[in-house]
Motif scaffolding. Structure first.
Motif, PDB file in Angstrom:
ATOM      1  N   ASP A  16       7.994-120.440 -17.497  1.00 33.66           N
ATOM      2  CA  ASP A  16       9.250-120.323 -18.252  1.00 33.66           C
ATOM      3  C   ASP A  16       9.004-120.260 -19.756  1.00 33.66           C
ATOM      4  O   ASP A  16       9.660-119.499 -20.467  1.00 33.66           O
ATOM      5  CB  ASP A  16      10.193-121.476 -17.918  1.00 33.66           C
ATOM      6  CG  ASP A  16      10.977-121.237 -16.636  1.00 33.66           C
ATOM      7  OD1 ASP A  16      10.803-120.172 -16.003  1.00 33.66           O
ATOM      8  OD2 ASP A  16      11.773-122.117 -16.265  1.00 33.66           O
ATOM      9  N   GLN A  20       9.960-117.007 -22.101  1.00 27.13           N
ATOM     10  CA  GLN A  20      10.790-117.084 -23.316  1.00 27.13           C
ATOM     11  C   GLN A  20      10.040-116.515 -24.521  1.00 27.13           C
ATOM     12  O   GLN A  20      10.621-115.813 -25.353  1.00 27.13           O
ATOM     13  CB  GLN A  20      11.203-118.536 -23.595  1.00 27.13           C
ATOM     14  CG  GLN A  20      12.230-119.073 -22.645  1.00 27.13           C
ATOM     15  CD  GLN A  20      13.591-118.404 -22.802  1.00 27.13           C
ATOM     16  OE1 GLN A  20      13.912-117.775 -23.812  1.00 27.13           O
ATOM     17  NE2 GLN A  20      14.408-118.517 -21.771  1.00 27.13           N
ATOM     18  N   THR A  24      11.134-113.349 -26.884  1.00 29.28           N
ATOM     19  CA  THR A  24      11.293-113.527 -28.331  1.00 29.28           C
ATOM     20  C   THR A  24      10.472-112.511 -29.111  1.00 29.28           C
ATOM     21  O   THR A  24      10.984-111.814 -29.987  1.00 29.28           O
ATOM     22  CB  THR A  24      10.878-114.964 -28.738  1.00 29.28           C
ATOM     23  OG1 THR A  24      11.733-115.885 -28.073  1.00 29.28           O
ATOM     24  CG2 THR A  24      10.951-115.156 -30.237  1.00 29.28           C
ATOM     25  N   ILE A  37      15.391-113.283 -18.245  1.00 32.75           N
ATOM     26  CA  ILE A  37      14.526-114.382 -17.834  1.00 32.75           C
ATOM     27  C   ILE A  37      14.088-114.270 -16.373  1.00 32.75           C
ATOM     28  O   ILE A  37      12.944-114.578 -16.034  1.00 32.75           O
ATOM     29  CB  ILE A  37      15.175-115.756 -18.128  1.00 32.75           C
ATOM     30  CG1 ILE A  37      14.156-116.898 -17.957  1.00 32.75           C
ATOM     31  CG2 ILE A  37      16.398-115.984 -17.244  1.00 32.75           C
ATOM     32  CD1 ILE A  37      13.054-116.917 -18.965  1.00 32.75           C
TER      33      ILE A  37
END
Length: 193
Positions: A16, A20, A24, A37
């Motif tokens: 996870d 992320q 980004t 996600i």
């Protein structure tokens, strides 16, 4: 700052966080990726289950600030291997760098070199002859191109990578400025190990 290889359960725990991070960093130029996600988790789980894949992370304490992945080319998306048809390159002995993502404030500290060093050493240990990756092709006059953008071509050249003439993959993702998936062209870069 530490750079280390992640495997098995440790990689599973970091999926996870790396997902992320990818969303980004890839949101910026030149990828302009509007990430999801669930897609990211599924994509990264492949690296956990592939026996020859490698994931390298850079972290400060418990905070992951960068990650790099690599896997045998034939283990990656079929669209990528097809782009090398007719080049004479043995795709069975080619390792593919999926991505290197690093938060901007940690760039210029040699972490990118460490990412490549570890992935290249891993591929050599497994007996691969070539290492490759793709870079997205965007027009110079794209409205979202930053005025101060400096491509990474010089960095890749110094590491011994060169564009593979005519080897361009096609892949789709959703851009931040369009909201819909569209086909992107990705230039192959390669070096002998």
């Amino acid at each position: 700052m530490k750079v280390a290889k992640l495997t098995g359960a440790a990689l599973g725990e970091a999926i996870d966080t790396i997902a992320q991070l990818r969303m980004t960093v890839f949101r910026d130029w030149p990828y302009l990726y509007d990430g999801d996600i669930n897609y990211e988790r599924a994509y990264l789980q492949h690296y956990q289950t592939s026996p020859e894949a490698i994931v390298v992370v850079a972290h400060v304490g418990d905070w992951v600030v960068g990650a790099a992945t690599a896997t045998p080319l034939l283990d990656h998306a079929a669209e990528f291997a097809q782009a090398l048809d007719g080049t004479g390159i043995d795709i069975d002995r080619t390792f593919y760098c999926g991505e290197s993502v690093l938060l901007p404030s940690y760039r210029g500290r040699g972490i990118g070199h460490q990412f490549f060093d570890q992935r290249e050493a891993h591929a050599r240990t497994l007996g691969y002859h070539h290492m490759c990756f793709c870079s997205v092709i965007r027009p110079d006059d794209h409205p979202l191109r930053p005025a101060n953008y400096r491509p990474l071509d010089g960095f890749w050249d110094k590491r011994g990578y060169a564009r593979v003439p005519g080897a361009v993959a096609q892949f789709s993702w959703k851009d931040i400025d369009t909201g819909t998936d569209s086909q992107k062209r990705l230039q192959f870069w390669m070096r002998r190990l």
